[in-house]
Design a protein around this motif. Structure first.
Motif, short mmCIF file in Angstrom:
data_model
loop_
_atom_site.label_atom_id
_atom_site.label_comp_id
_atom_site.label_asym_id
_atom_site.label_seq_id
_atom_site.Cartn_x
_atom_site.Cartn_y
_atom_site.Cartn_z
N UNK A 50 0.49 14.76 -4.85
CA UNK A 50 1.39 15.29 -5.87
C UNK A 50 2.35 14.21 -6.36
N UNK A 51 2.87 13.42 -5.43
CA UNK A 51 3.80 12.35 -5.79
C UNK A 51 3.15 11.35 -6.74
N UNK A 52 1.85 11.12 -6.56
CA UNK A 52 1.13 10.17 -7.41
C UNK A 52 0.77 10.76 -8.77
N UNK A 142 1.60 4.82 5.08
CA UNK A 142 3.04 4.78 4.87
C UNK A 142 3.49 3.37 4.47
N UNK A 143 4.45 3.26 3.57
CA UNK A 143 5.01 4.35 2.78
C UNK A 143 4.01 4.78 1.71
N UNK A 144 4.24 5.95 1.14
CA UNK A 144 3.35 6.43 0.09
C UNK A 144 3.56 5.60 -1.18
N UNK A 145 2.66 5.77 -2.12
CA UNK A 145 2.76 5.04 -3.39
C UNK A 145 1.52 4.24 -3.73
N UNK A 146 0.61 4.06 -2.76
CA UNK A 146 -0.55 3.22 -3.02
C UNK A 146 -1.49 3.86 -4.05
N UNK A 255 -10.29 -3.30 -4.57
CA UNK A 255 -9.47 -2.70 -3.51
C UNK A 255 -8.06 -3.26 -3.60
N UNK A 256 -7.09 -2.38 -3.44
CA UNK A 256 -5.69 -2.76 -3.38
C UNK A 256 -5.29 -2.89 -1.92
N UNK A 257 -4.68 -3.99 -1.54
CA UNK A 257 -4.26 -4.21 -0.16
C UNK A 257 -2.91 -3.55 0.07
N UNK A 258 -2.90 -2.58 0.98
CA UNK A 258 -1.67 -1.88 1.35
C UNK A 258 -0.99 -2.65 2.47
N UNK A 259 0.28 -3.01 2.27
CA UNK A 259 0.99 -3.83 3.25
C UNK A 259 1.86 -3.03 4.20
N UNK A 260 1.83 -1.71 4.12
CA UNK A 260 2.63 -0.89 5.01
C UNK A 260 1.85 -0.50 6.25
#
Length: 305
Positions: A50-52, A142-146, A255-260
């Motif tokens: 939902x946030x996205x 975490x954190x969200x946003x990816x 692919x996007x690298x998530x750093x969290x």
């Protein structure tokens, strides 16, 4: 400033598994409803979608797992009781899930793999939907946003965009690992061009340190690919095989690298780490838990033989 790209309208959550690694509790409580601190994992995933900007959550369930979807239905009697007793903070928590996003379910009649589970959602998509998001409920990112970052990348590259995490070599054999040809960084976002995937490779055979993290934005072409790939062991249709088929057809995959952080809610060890991480991030539990952990670890070191 460039506006954010739209996230796909529909987010698919495969949740038809038996949760055998959590037996005996999953005899009666679906794994997706186990609380991470005080919020079920499925609600965390719904909030992330939902946030996205997703408008609808399609939960792929199996027979007998109606309670997963029921979590998102208003309980008027409970709400009335809480309101009468003045428990307004608790009332807000109870109402949160139903207000997050529109939720519906599709039953997967047989446990035929993740790819098959995703394919079950095709029938409920609108004709104008050219992509879908897929969130694996076992993965807490975490954190969200990816997902928003992935949507932005898809607006530039087209095709499908996946989420990756960088994994130490000694741990890489537990993951699906990306074979990549090209890495670029754009505004602190690392983007990989994916040429293939290898499931759980030996550390010295891993094609890269980047592994899949349970978040996908998939072009609608994925459903055609899922119809074309041959089932593997146990008759299961694998999502990674369908993505590989798309790559072979020239379909762009990045692919996007998530750093969290990424936690595996699908096993008790990962679940415990997720609960501690989430609790430490909260103002109501974090400070006291942090002090207790420091004291507990210090005590264990002091009394170690």
């Amino acid at each position: 400033m460039r506006s954010a790209a739209a996230t796909p309208r529909t987010a698919i959550v495969p949740a038809a598994g038996l949760g055998t690694r959590f037996l005996p509790v999953t005899k009666t409580v679906p794994k997706e409803l186990l609380p991470v601190v005080d919020t079920p994992g499925i609600e965390l995933v719904a909030a992330e979608a939902a946030e996205a900007g997703a408008q609808r959550l399609v939960i792929i369930t199996s027979e007998g797992k109606d309670s997963v979807v029921a979590h998102f239905i208003d309980d008027r009697e409970l709400e009335r009781t809480l309101a009468e007793r003045g428990k307004h903070d608790m009332l807000e928590k109870v109402r949160r899930a139903a207000a997050l996003i529109t939720v519906e379910s599709v039953v997967q009649p047989e446990p035929l793999g993740l790819g098959h589970a995703v394919s079950c959602a095709e029938a409920v998509l609108g004709e104008d939907e050219d992509a879908v998001a897929v969130l694996l409920p076992d993965d807490l990112v975490l954190p969200t946003g990816v997902l928003q970052t992935m949507s932005d990348v898809r607006a530039q590259t087209g095709g499908s965009v996946l989420c990756a995490i960088e994994v130490p070599q000694q741990e890489i054999s537990a993951y699906g690992v990306f074979d990549v040809d090209g890495v670029r960084t754009d505004h602190d976002t690392t983007v990989l061009r994916v040429t293939g995937m290898v499931e759980k490779p030996a550390p010295h055979r891993a094609p890269s340190p980047f592994a899949a993290a349970g978040r996908y934005i998939l072009d609608r072409a994925i459903f055609d690919a899922l119809r074309r790939v041959a089932p593997g062991a146990g008759g299961e249709v694998q999502l990674t095989d369908a993505i590989a088929w798309l790559i072979g057809q020239g379909h762009p995959v990045h692919a996007v690298v998530h750093r969290g952080a990424r936690h595996d809610l699908g096993n008790p060890g990962g679940y415990l780490k997720a609960a501690i991480d989430m609790a430490l991030r909260r103002e109501d539990y974090g400070p006291d838990l942090r002090r207790w952990l420091i004291d507990r670890l210090h005590s264990e070191e002091t009394h170690a033989p």
